[in-house]
Write a protein that holds these residues in place. Structure first.
Motif, mmCIF file in Angstrom:
data_model
loop_
_atom_site.group_PDB
_atom_site.id
_atom_site.type_symbol
_atom_site.label_atom_id
_atom_site.label_comp_id
_atom_site.label_asym_id
_atom_site.label_seq_id
_atom_site.Cartn_x
_atom_site.Cartn_y
_atom_site.Cartn_z
ATOM 1 N N ARG A 133 0.938 -0.960 0.249
ATOM 2 C CA ARG A 133 0.218 -0.199 0.158
ATOM 3 C C ARG A 133 0.906 1.410 -0.102
ATOM 4 O O ARG A 133 2.329 0.797 0.317
ATOM 5 C CB ARG A 133 -0.673 -0.087 0.687
ATOM 6 N N GLU A 134 0.270 2.410 -0.530
ATOM 7 C CA GLU A 134 1.371 3.383 -0.206
ATOM 8 C C GLU A 134 0.317 4.155 0.596
ATOM 9 O O GLU A 134 -0.027 5.015 0.774
ATOM 10 C CB GLU A 134 1.272 4.260 -2.056
ATOM 11 N N THR A 135 1.120 3.965 1.642
ATOM 12 C CA THR A 135 1.218 4.209 2.931
ATOM 13 C C THR A 135 1.011 5.441 3.617
ATOM 14 O O THR A 135 2.343 6.286 2.431
ATOM 15 C CB THR A 135 1.435 4.014 4.628
ATOM 16 N N GLU A 164 -10.026 -1.762 1.894
ATOM 17 C CA GLU A 164 -9.430 -0.875 1.395
ATOM 18 C C GLU A 164 -9.385 -1.780 -0.287
ATOM 19 O O GLU A 164 -8.530 -2.648 -0.169
ATOM 20 C CB GLU A 164 -7.814 -0.184 1.796
ATOM 21 N N PRO A 199 -9.442 0.798 -7.165
ATOM 22 C CA PRO A 199 -10.862 1.218 -8.309
ATOM 23 C C PRO A 199 -10.237 0.539 -9.514
ATOM 24 O O PRO A 199 -11.757 -0.133 -10.031
ATOM 25 C CB PRO A 199 -10.811 2.874 -8.363
ATOM 26 N N LYS A 252 -14.050 1.190 0.451
ATOM 27 C CA LYS A 252 -13.378 2.130 0.963
ATOM 28 C C LYS A 252 -12.683 2.665 -0.859
ATOM 29 O O LYS A 252 -11.986 1.696 -0.195
ATOM 30 C CB LYS A 252 -12.400 2.641 2.446
ATOM 31 N N LEU A 253 -12.861 3.086 -1.199
ATOM 32 C CA LEU A 253 -11.658 3.479 -2.761
ATOM 33 C C LEU A 253 -10.248 4.314 -2.607
ATOM 34 O O LEU A 253 -10.308 4.808 -2.041
ATOM 35 C CB LEU A 253 -12.145 3.922 -4.282
ATOM 36 N N THR A 254 -9.572 3.979 -3.360
ATOM 37 C CA THR A 254 -8.166 4.530 -3.071
ATOM 38 C C THR A 254 -7.154 3.985 -4.352
ATOM 39 O O THR A 254 -6.909 2.987 -3.732
ATOM 40 C CB THR A 254 -8.071 4.899 -1.352
ATOM 41 N N LYS A 255 -6.772 4.351 -4.951
ATOM 42 C CA LYS A 255 -5.764 4.237 -5.334
ATOM 43 C C LYS A 255 -4.359 4.080 -4.765
ATOM 44 O O LYS A 255 -3.039 3.501 -5.626
ATOM 45 C CB LYS A 255 -5.117 5.264 -6.758
ATOM 46 N N ALA A 256 -3.888 4.201 -3.727
ATOM 47 C CA ALA A 256 -2.975 3.849 -2.598
ATOM 48 C C ALA A 256 -2.788 2.628 -2.347
ATOM 49 O O ALA A 256 -2.324 2.659 -0.823
ATOM 50 C CB ALA A 256 -3.141 4.989 -1.386
ATOM 51 N N ILE A 257 -2.805 1.620 -3.159
ATOM 52 C CA ILE A 257 -2.960 0.624 -2.788
ATOM 53 C C ILE A 257 -2.863 -0.540 -4.247
ATOM 54 O O ILE A 257 -3.778 -0.281 -5.139
ATOM 55 C CB ILE A 257 -4.071 0.030 -1.740
ATOM 56 N N PHE A 293 -8.443 11.463 -1.690
ATOM 57 C CA PHE A 293 -8.108 10.005 0.085
ATOM 58 C C PHE A 293 -8.591 9.088 -1.440
ATOM 59 O O PHE A 293 -7.222 8.600 -1.250
ATOM 60 C CB PHE A 293 -9.000 9.948 0.772
ATOM 61 N N MET A 294 -9.008 9.606 -2.596
ATOM 62 C CA MET A 294 -8.554 8.147 -4.211
ATOM 63 C C MET A 294 -7.486 8.264 -4.362
ATOM 64 O O MET A 294 -6.499 7.526 -4.763
ATOM 65 C CB MET A 294 -9.719 8.371 -5.039
ATOM 66 N N GLU A 295 -6.490 9.610 -4.867
ATOM 67 C CA GLU A 295 -5.405 9.875 -5.385
ATOM 68 C C GLU A 295 -3.848 9.288 -4.249
ATOM 69 O O GLU A 295 -3.420 9.037 -4.722
ATOM 70 C CB GLU A 295 -5.099 11.009 -5.775
ATOM 71 N N SER A 296 -4.400 9.379 -3.285
ATOM 72 C CA SER A 296 -3.029 9.522 -2.271
ATOM 73 C C SER A 296 -3.740 9.630 -0.526
ATOM 74 O O SER A 296 -4.655 10.626 -0.065
ATOM 75 C CB SER A 296 -2.202 10.283 -2.536
ATOM 76 N N ARG A 297 -2.758 9.387 0.270
ATOM 77 C CA ARG A 297 -2.391 9.402 1.831
ATOM 78 C C ARG A 297 -2.458 10.965 1.867
ATOM 79 O O ARG A 297 -2.423 11.407 3.231
ATOM 80 C CB ARG A 297 -2.441 8.379 2.762
#
Ligand code: SF4
Ligand code: SF4
Lengths: 716, 180
Positions: A218-220, A627, A630, A658-663, B41-45
């Motif tokens: 993940r892009e934590t 998480e 998308p 919960k959608l995020t591109k950070a994974i 949040f969709m793009e980055s944390r």
């Protein structure tokens, strides 16, 4: 000594009617320094004041630390012993509760033998208590079955360190040196959320130009600030580490002199990593070749690097291998035992370091001694005043104790400072184990999911109602102060264990009037062991801002940097890891096509038994969620906030999306701090590491399904 | 008090410790006055904190028809005075940073006051004290100026050069809260 410790010139806000008591946070291994504000007259806990002059954390705290004091006088605290009658808990006196425990313990032992009893310990408590848990199991109860929740936390790090360096100290360097490092290689650690106050050190170094390489699916928030984010597929760390070493060897980044002089196995290592070309590594890990090369060159050129890791690489069936491999990267660079460089693991629990050293593990005795070593047994027996013959043999690991329950060998359990009903893998099996037990005793200060299964719940004090020492993430022994008198009728864990010992006819071994007496005995028990605390005293901790073990004598200053001259192995050399590629316990299949990984969020601690009761933290994160990228979501037509049913070979559960591109696109993530239907550990895989017996929490195969309507259960 | 609240958004790790700590300030009635948001949040944390800028000429005070918002001699913009506040909530709309909040139960406005009970003694406000990433700092004016210069210098060392389209990356994306 005063209860309030502050250096000259440091200003704190002190209200007239309050006093400040200097201590540390009760939660993670950072053990952030803090002062607790206490009302002078009533003794009531009022709040928290930053401890600006604690050198490791400088007054900084994460939201758990800021709100930690709110658990002390919380309305949910258990005030009296509880006995289950007709399926309901009824308040009882200590006499009644202890009578019942005595009757059952003695009855079960006379019917099934000594080993019918078992103890499940924890490491979110002081060294004094952790030490006593081992003695309690072996001397008071006389059982071989003792293990603890660190098995699910630090055991792989311990196994990997012992194999590589011969001793298990979580960090080979003091963290105050981190700002002088020039490269951090951080694998499987979301330190920004799990050890937030460590971030200041990385930023300090980054401000001077240090580079950060973060390995995580993940892009934590940690990976976000990295120079290179190696977004690997969960469970492929061993390929990555081998791949990195392949490049180090090939590009001449190895400190040949250091390796020749201080390491074993270099020739075999070269052979082993030969086939881990960037192409092969990329194929196994799913990381682009370009990123692998970039990371290897940054790390290779570094002059003072620190390799760090955490549960992401350790909670796997290859956990020990991963630790040994990543540590070997640092050895190849010749960076261990030197200024501002080395290897460190991020200790999860407050006293995860100290608690694992002193005999809560099924095969260990205090001072990191081995239960299989006759000399160790002899020495500890003499400290405990027992005949070496009486010392029970090694038992089994935490998860395997539940196998023993199923087999009918373990009939009763005492859970101390732990909540395995949430934190163990494959929780339904654990729940079934609790139901099978003839008798379950739980000591805790909130009614945990585990306590709900208990026959007797004993109200323990919180961290603020007792004193003692803990050992932080670095291996620095620090001091916890008593902030107030025990709440309600609660007793400290050491008093509880001593009371039960008395009932078992072992009072002469548990005749403690105060914590210092336990500490003195504990120091002696560690004397001469690998984790030697003999030279640590309460005063010295205050004078020196903590003492790093090993500290073998009172005139010894302690050991901030490990392995300056030699390693703790028999020949004094470190063992480079020779490990080939092996798949994790489960890989995606047609039926279970994706990977599930688990972890923490910044607002909660472990099983959430404490943090789920704090308003601020619950406002931020009341429920678990999944998480998802998308791209993966659109394959199932998921939108933000939809309900997703996740199923693995163990069980299934439903949570919000919960959608995020950070994974990664092939991986989903669920935090693990909730119980019952909300526990992701219903799904996780109990595939154990062959050495550390660590379950594979971090990788399993999962399938997803969209659910139209769902009512989320209550989080408490 | 000759200190500055200094924000460096990029450092923020989104832990919301600053919010938790804001509630802990003695004069804050356990209500936070700052906030932390995700950029997207969709793009980055990436998250960022926001607190009161303690403006020299504060919009909230200007739009208050009852003159309820006072500024201390050090320049700290305080919550509306209870006896004067008429509950019109103009201030909550006037502030471009969305700082003043309204308590409907107590019928009064409340806002960040830099933990005045602390900062007037030169003790850091709670948010700046606890922020693990130093995204919020309470520092001297000179230290702030040095930090800003350092930023540019770091880019030079890294061999970076602003180009059309990424100039914003080279502009320090932080600003100070001048209280003096
Ligand atoms: S949980 Fe860890 S990082 Fe947070 S305040 Fe406590 S010790 Fe510090
Ligand atoms: S405390 Fe600091 S890092 Fe945490 S959310 Fe606030 S500004 Fe960001």
């Amino acid at each position: 000594m005063s209860d309030f410790v502050a250096k000259k010139g440091v200003k704190n806000l002190q209200h007239k009617d309050e006093k400040l008591i200097t201590t540390h946070c009760c939660y993670c291994g950072m053990q952030c320094g803090m002062h607790i504000r206490v009302h002078k007259r009533t003794g009531e806990v009022r709040g928290v004041e930053p401890r600006y002059d604690w050198p490791v954390t400088m007054g900084k705290m994460c939201p758990k630390g800021v709100t930690a004091y709110q658990t002390i006088e919380h309305e949910d605290r258990i005030k009296k012993p509880l006995i289950k009658k007709n399926g309901k808990f009824v308040e009882a006196s200590w006499e009644e509760a202890l009578d019942l425990i005595e009757k059952n313990y003695k009855g079960l032992q006379s019917k099934y033998g000594k080993d019918a009893l078992s103890v499940f310990g924890g490491v979110s408590m002081t060294n004094e208590k952790c030490y006593l848990v081992g003695k309690y199991a072996r001397v008071a109860l006389g059982t071989r079955y003792i293990d603890y929740n660190g098995r699910f936390c630090m055991s792989s790090a311990a196994g990997g360190f012992i194999r590589t360096f011969g001793v298990d100290r979580g960090s080979t360097l003091p963290w105050t040196e981190l700002e002088h490092s020039d490269c951090f290689f951080m694998a499987g650690s979301n330190t920004a959320e799990c050890h937030p106050t460590s971030i200041q050190w990385f930023w300090k170094a980054k401000d001077k130009g240090a580079k950060m390489i973060v390995v995580d699916p993940r892009e934590t928030p940690t990976a976000r600030v990295a120079d290179v984010h190696l977004d690997l597929k969960p469970g492929t760390d061993s390929a990555l580490a081998n791949g990195m070493m392949h490049i180090l060897v090939k590009e001449g980044y190895v400190d040949e002199a250091y390796v020749q002089e201080r390491c074993n196995n270099y020739e075999q290592l070269k052979e082993q990593v030969a086939h881990f070309t960037p192409e092969y590594t990329s194929e196994k890990t799913g990381i682009s070749i370009e990123k692998i090369l970039k990371a290897a060159h940054i790390f290779g050129r570094s002059k003072r690097s620190v390799v760090m890791f955490a549960r992401g690489v350790e909670q796997q069936s290859k956990g020990v291998d991963n630790v040994a491999l990543y540590s070997s990267m640092s050895l190849l660079k010749g960076h261990i035992g030197k200024f501002a460089s080395g290897v460190a693991t991020f200790t999860g629990q407050g006293n995860g370091q100290g608690g694992r050293e002193h005999g809560q593990k099924s095969d260990l005795l205090p001072g990191y001694r081995k239960l299989t070593d006759p000399e160790a047994v002899k020495y500890i027996s003499s400290v405990w005043g027992i005949d070496p013959e009486e010392m029970p043999k090694p038992g089994v690991s935490a998860y395997e104790m539940f196998d023993e329950i199923q087999k009918g060998n373990i009939r009763a359990m005492h859970v101390i400072c732990s909540n395995p009903a949430v934190s163990a893998p494959n929780t339904e099996y654990i729940w079934d184990g609790f139901k099978k037990l003839d008798f379950l005793v739980v000591s805790d200060f909130f009614l945990s999911e585990t306590a709900e299964y208990a026959d007797v719940v004993l109200p323990a004090t919180s961290w603020a109602e007792d004193e003692g020492t803990t050992t932080n993430i670095e291996g620095r022994v620090i001091r916890i102060r008593k902030v107030r008198e025990p709440y309600g009728d609660s007793k400290t864990d050491w008093q509880i264990m001593s009371e039960i010992a008395k009932r078992m006819g072992k009072e002469k071994h548990f005749d403690y009037k105060n914590v210092s007496e336990i500490f003195e005995e504990f120091r002696l028990a560690t004397k001469g062991g690998k984790a030697d605390y003999y030279g640590v005293t309460y005063d010295k901790i205050d004078e020196q801002d903590g003492v790093f073990w090993p500290c073998p004598s009172e005139d010894h200053p302690g050991t901030p940097t490990m392995f300056k001259e030699r390693f703790a192995t028999e020949d004094g050399k470190a063992n480079l890891a020779i490990v080939d590629w092996r798949e994790p316990g489960e890989i995606p299949t047609e039926d279970y096509p994706h990977i599930l990984t688990t972890g923490r969020v910044v607002y909660h601690y472990l099983s959430g038994n404490q943090t789920r009761r704090v308003n601020f933290l619950m406002e931020q994160c009341p429920l678990p969620y999944v998480e998802m990228h998308p791209e993966l979501a659109s394959q199932y037509n998921f939108q933000d906030g939809d309900f997703c049913k996740l199923t693995t070979r163990r069980s299934s559960m439903t949570v919000e999306v919960k959608l995020t591109k950070a994974i990664r696109e092939d991986t989903v993530f669920i935090p693990y701090h909730w119980g019952k239907e909300l526990s992701v550990n219903q799904l996780t895989n109990p595939c154990l590491d062959p050495i550390s017996r660590m379950p594979e929490f971090k990788v399993c195969a999962v399938k997803l399904q969209k659910i139209a309507e769902y009512e989320m259960p209550s989080p408490i | 008090m000759n200190k500055i609240m200094y924000l460096e958004f990029e450092r923020c790790i989104g832990c919301r410790s600053c919010q938790a700590a804001c509630r802990e300030c003695g004069d804050h009635d356990a209500k936070e006055r700052n906030y932390v948001e995700y950029v997207d949040f969709m793009e980055s944390r990436q998250t960022y904190p926001m607190l009161c800028m303690q403006c020299k000429d504060p919009a909230c005070a200007r739009v208050c028809p009852a003159n309820a918002i006072q500024i201390t001699e050090e320049g700290v913009v305080l919550s509306a005075m209870e006896e004067k506040c008429i509950g019109c909530r103009n201030c909550t709309f006037g502030c471009p940073f969305g700082i003043p909040k309204f308590d409907f139960e107590e019928n009064k406005m409340y806002k960040c006051d830099m933990c005045y009970d602390r900062s007037k003694h030169d003790i850091a406000p709670m948010c700046a004290s606890v922020c693990p990433s130093d995204a919020i700092r309470f520092i001297d004016y000179d230290e702030m100026m040095q930090l800003r210069r350092k930023r540019t210098q770091m880019n030079l060392i890294e061999g970076k050069k602003p180009q059309e389209g990424n100039k914003w990356e080279y502009v320090p994306e932080f600003f100070g809260v001048y209280s003096d």
